[in-house]
Write a protein that holds these residues in place. Structure first.
Motif, PDB file in Angstrom:
ATOM      1  N   ARG A  80       0.827  -1.207   0.000  1.00 30.77           N
ATOM      2  CA  ARG A  80       0.000   0.000   0.000  1.00 30.77           C
ATOM      3  C   ARG A  80       0.863   1.259   0.000  1.00 30.77           C
ATOM      4  O   ARG A  80       0.555   2.240  -0.701  1.00 30.77           O
ATOM      5  N   SER A  81       1.940   1.261   0.767  1.00 28.07           N
ATOM      6  CA  SER A  81       2.811   2.431   0.813  1.00 28.07           C
ATOM      7  C   SER A  81       3.562   2.625  -0.502  1.00 28.07           C
ATOM      8  O   SER A  81       3.832   3.762  -0.906  1.00 28.07           O
ATOM      9  N   ALA A  82       3.902   1.536  -1.170  1.00 30.69           N
ATOM     10  CA  ALA A  82       4.604   1.641  -2.451  1.00 30.69           C
ATOM     11  C   ALA A  82       3.738   2.358  -3.489  1.00 30.69           C
ATOM     12  O   ALA A  82       4.232   3.175  -4.275  1.00 30.69           O
ATOM     13  N   VAL A  83       2.444   2.052  -3.474  1.00 33.02           N
ATOM     14  CA  VAL A  83       1.521   2.718  -4.404  1.00 33.02           C
ATOM     15  C   VAL A  83       1.352   4.185  -4.011  1.00 33.02           C
ATOM     16  O   VAL A  83       1.405   5.084  -4.860  1.00 33.02           O
ATOM     17  N   ARG A  84       1.200   4.434  -2.733  1.00 36.91           N
ATOM     18  CA  ARG A  84       0.943   5.793  -2.250  1.00 36.91           C
ATOM     19  C   ARG A  84       2.180   6.692  -2.346  1.00 36.91           C
ATOM     20  O   ARG A  84       2.081   7.860  -2.712  1.00 36.91           O
ATOM     21  N   ASP A  85       3.362   6.126  -2.012  1.00 42.15           N
ATOM     22  CA  ASP A  85       4.547   6.968  -1.832  1.00 42.15           C
ATOM     23  C   ASP A  85       5.600   6.870  -2.926  1.00 42.15           C
ATOM     24  O   ASP A  85       6.401   7.788  -3.084  1.00 42.15           O
ATOM     25  N   LEU A  86       5.628   5.761  -3.642  1.00 42.78           N
ATOM     26  CA  LEU A  86       6.724   5.529  -4.592  1.00 42.78           C
ATOM     27  C   LEU A  86       6.302   5.689  -6.050  1.00 42.78           C
ATOM     28  O   LEU A  86       7.105   5.451  -6.948  1.00 42.78           O
ATOM     29  N   GLY A  87       5.045   6.014  -6.259  1.00 40.67           N
ATOM     30  CA  GLY A  87       4.592   6.186  -7.634  1.00 40.67           C
ATOM     31  C   GLY A  87       4.367   4.889  -8.374  1.00 40.67           C
ATOM     32  O   GLY A  87       4.273   4.873  -9.608  1.00 40.67           O
ATOM     33  N   VAL A  88       4.263   3.777  -7.638  1.00 39.60           N
ATOM     34  CA  VAL A  88       4.016   2.479  -8.273  1.00 39.60           C
ATOM     35  C   VAL A  88       2.602   2.454  -8.847  1.00 39.60           C
ATOM     36  O   VAL A  88       1.627   2.714  -8.135  1.00 39.60           O
ATOM     37  N   THR A  89       2.497   2.143 -10.129  1.00 40.60           N
ATOM     38  CA  THR A  89       1.182   2.015 -10.762  1.00 40.60           C
ATOM     39  C   THR A  89       0.964   0.621 -11.346  1.00 40.60           C
ATOM     40  O   THR A  89      -0.127   0.322 -11.826  1.00 40.60           O
ATOM     41  N   THR A  90       2.004  -0.221 -11.316  1.00 41.18           N
ATOM     42  CA  THR A  90       1.882  -1.612 -11.772  1.00 41.18           C
ATOM     43  C   THR A  90       2.461  -2.534 -10.711  1.00 41.18           C
ATOM     44  O   THR A  90       3.605  -2.355 -10.277  1.00 41.18           O
ATOM     45  N   ILE A  91       1.659  -3.495 -10.285  1.00 42.60           N
ATOM     46  CA  ILE A  91       2.154  -4.545  -9.384  1.00 42.60           C
ATOM     47  C   ILE A  91       2.168  -5.851 -10.153  1.00 42.60           C
ATOM     48  O   ILE A  91       1.170  -6.248 -10.762  1.00 42.60           O
ATOM     49  N   ILE A  92       3.316  -6.512 -10.149  1.00 40.89           N
ATOM     50  CA  ILE A  92       3.475  -7.824 -10.789  1.00 40.89           C
ATOM     51  C   ILE A  92       3.631  -8.854  -9.678  1.00 40.89           C
ATOM     52  O   ILE A  92       4.529  -8.748  -8.838  1.00 40.89           O
ATOM     53  N   THR A  93       2.754  -9.824  -9.663  1.00 42.98           N
ATOM     54  CA  THR A  93       2.813 -10.871  -8.652  1.00 42.98           C
ATOM     55  C   THR A  93       2.408 -12.192  -9.299  1.00 42.98           C
ATOM     56  O   THR A  93       2.417 -12.311 -10.527  1.00 42.98           O
ATOM     57  N   SER A  94       2.078 -13.197  -8.500  1.00 35.98           N
ATOM     58  CA  SER A  94       1.595 -14.462  -9.066  1.00 35.98           C
ATOM     59  C   SER A  94       0.281 -14.834  -8.405  1.00 35.98           C
ATOM     60  O   SER A  94      -0.071 -14.305  -7.346  1.00 35.98           O
ATOM     61  N   LYS A  95      -0.425 -15.755  -9.011  1.00 38.55           N
ATOM     62  CA  LYS A  95      -1.724 -16.161  -8.484  1.00 38.55           C
ATOM     63  C   LYS A  95      -1.614 -17.171  -7.345  1.00 38.55           C
ATOM     64  O   LYS A  95      -2.636 -17.614  -6.811  1.00 38.55           O
ATOM     65  N   ILE A  96      -0.390 -17.523  -6.957  1.00 41.86           N
ATOM     66  CA  ILE A  96      -0.230 -18.478  -5.854  1.00 41.86           C
ATOM     67  C   ILE A  96       0.455 -17.836  -4.651  1.00 41.86           C
ATOM     68  O   ILE A  96       0.986 -18.534  -3.782  1.00 41.86           O
TER      69      ILE A  96
END
Length: 382
Positions: A80-96
Motif C-alpha cells: 500500500r505504501s509503495a503505491v501511495r509513496d513511490l509512484g508504483v502504478t503496476t504490481i506484478i505478482t503471481s496467483k499463488i
C-alpha cells in the motif's frame, strides 16, 4: 492416543528459552519504551538491541528493521505504501501468493486503479522468468514485483537472486514475502538486494503477533499508521515489548542453531518422502515439494488416492487420531473453498483428490512420521 503436530508451516511450538525471556521482560522491563524515565529507557534499550541484533544477522542497517504485528501487516504496509509513496502504478505478482499479498494487490487494483499483472507459472508452480522479463519491459510505468521466496502450500523456492537481478535491471522495486524462509535460511540483504522483506516470529519458534519488515534505507516509504513516533516514526503505537524480546530470542536461536536443525529437519523430510512412497505407492507430490533441492526442507504437500466422498472425512479422521496437518494452508483449512495455489497448478481431475500439507520442525521425530503414515495408510485401505 498419539499427539503428533505436523503443521509447522502454520505455526510452530515456542522455544522454552523464548518463553523464559518473555516472562523476564514482562516482570522486569514493564516500562513504556517511549517514556523518558529509567523504566522507559531500559525498555527502549532492549527494543533497540533486538533491532540491532536482527539487522546484524541479515547484514542490514538497524533503521531498516521495522517491527510489525506479523507478516500480513508487513505485506500490506509495503504494497500500500509503495503505491501511495513511490509512484508504483503496476504490481506484478503471481496467483499463488499468500492472500496477504494477493488480496492486498487486488484491493489496490479496485481502490487505486493500479495495473495488476500476474506472471505465468510453469507446471510445478514456479514463476516463468521469461514472462517476468516481458512484463517488466511491457511499458514505462513504475513497477513493484512481489513474489514469495518459499510458497507456504507447496514449498517451492523461487530463483530469488535472478528475480532480484531482473528487477534491478528494469528499475522495478522487489518485495518478497519471506515468512516461510526467515529463520530457516540465511539472509544477506547486501548479497540479494531486495527492496523489501517480511517475516513473522511464530514461523520459527517465536510468539504470535510479532514480526518485522525490512525496508531498504532511503526507499521513500512513509508511515502507514500515524499517531506517534514509535519505530522511527514509521509505525505508531506502543511497541509490543515482550513480543519483540521473544522475536529476538527466537531469531537468534534459529540462526545460531541453523546448521544443526536444518540438517535434522531435512533428514526428517527425506525419511517422510521415502516412507510415504513405500507405504502408499500411489501418492503424488504437489509442486516441487517432493524434491529436496527445489523446495524447502520444512514441508511436503501430498495428493492421496482417495475419492472425493471419502476425502471429506480425512482431516477429521487424522484429528481424531491426534495428527495435526493442513488441507492446503492453515489460512484456508477452515474454508470450504479449495486451495487457490493447487487450483493454479493442477488439472481438474487431480484437484478432486485430497491434498494434505505436512510440515516439520526440530520437535518432530521419525516415530511420529511413522505413526502419521500408518494412520493414512489404514484410512485409505478401509
Amino acid at each position: 492416543m498419539e499427539k503428533v503436530y505436523l503443521d509447522n508451516a502454520a505455526t510452530t511450538q515456542v522455544r522454552s528459552s523464548v518463553i523464559h525471556k518473555m516472562q523476564e521482560a514482562l516482570t522486569q522491563f514493564y516500562g513504556n519504551p517511549s517514556s523518558t524515565h529509567s523504566f522507559g529507557r531500559s525498555a527502549k534499550t532492549v527494543v533497540e538491541s533486538a533491532r540491532k541484533t536482527i539487522a546484524k544477522y541479515m547484514n542490514a542497517h538497524p533503521s531498516e528493521i521495522i517491527f510489525t504485528s506479523g507478516g500480513t501487516e508487513a505485506d500490506n504496509m509495503i504494497l500500500r505504501s509503495a503505491v501511495r509513496d513511490l509512484g508504483v502504478t503496476t504490481i506484478i505478482t503471481s496467483k499463488i501468493e499468500h492472500h496477504a499479498v494477493l488480496h492486498t494487490a487486488q484491493d489496490l487494483e479496485r481502490q487505486e486503479g493500479i495495473n495488476l499483472r500476474f506472471v505465468d507459472l510453469d507446471e510445478w508452480g514456479n514463476p516463468k522468468l521469461s514472462h517476468l522479463r516481458k512484463l517488466l519491459q511491457e511499458d514505462d510505468t513504475k513497477k513493484l514485483v512481489s513474489l514469495m521466496h518459499v510458497n507456504n502450500e507447496i514449498g517451492n523456492k523461487i530463483a530469488i537472486a535472478e528475480i532480484c537481478g531482473l528487477c534491478k535491471e528494469h528499475g522495478a522495486f522487489f518485495h518478497s514475502d519471506t515468512v516461510q524462509s526467515i529463520g530457516h535460511y540465511p539472509w544477506d540483504v547486501q548479497e540479494i538486494q531486495v527492496d523489501f522483506l517480511t517475516a513473522a516470529a511464530h514461523k520459527f519458534h517465536g510468539p504470535k503477533g510479532i514480526g518485522f519488515a525490512f525496508l531498504r534505507k532511503n526507499s521513500g516509504l512513509k508511515p502507514l499508521i500515524s499517531g506517534g513516533s514509535q519505530e522511527r516514526g514509521f509505525r505508531a503505537g506502543t511497541e509490543s515489548f515482550h513480543n519483540i524480546v521473544g522475536l529476538q530470542e527466537a531469531f537468534v536461536a534459529a540462526y545460531d542453531n541453523l546448521e544443526e536443525e536444518q540438517a535434522y529437519v531435512t533428514e526428517l523430510k527425506k525419511y517422510f518422502l521415502e516412507s510415504i512412497q513405500r507405504e502408499i505407492p500411489e501418492v503424488k507430490f504437489n509442486g516441487l515439494s517432493g524434491d529436496l533441492e527445489s523446495s524447502t526442507y520444512t514441508l511436503v504437500s501430498v495428493r492421496l488416492p482417495i475419492d472425493s466422498d471419502k476425502a471429506i472425512l480425512l482431516l477429521f479422521h487424522l484429528d481424531i487420531k491426534g495428527i495435526a496437518c493442513s488441507k492446503g494452508s492453515a489460512c484456508q483449512s477452515g474454508s470450504d473453498m479449495g486451495s487457490h495455489v493447487l487450483s493454479e497448478i493442477l488439472p481438474e481431475e487431480e484437484l478432486n483428490k485430497p491434498s494434505l500439507r505436512f510440515s516439520f520442525s526440530k520437535y518432530n521425530t521419525r516415530e511420529e512420521l511413522d505413526y502419521a503414515i500408518e494412520v493414512l495408510k489404514d484410512f485409505i485401505a478401509n
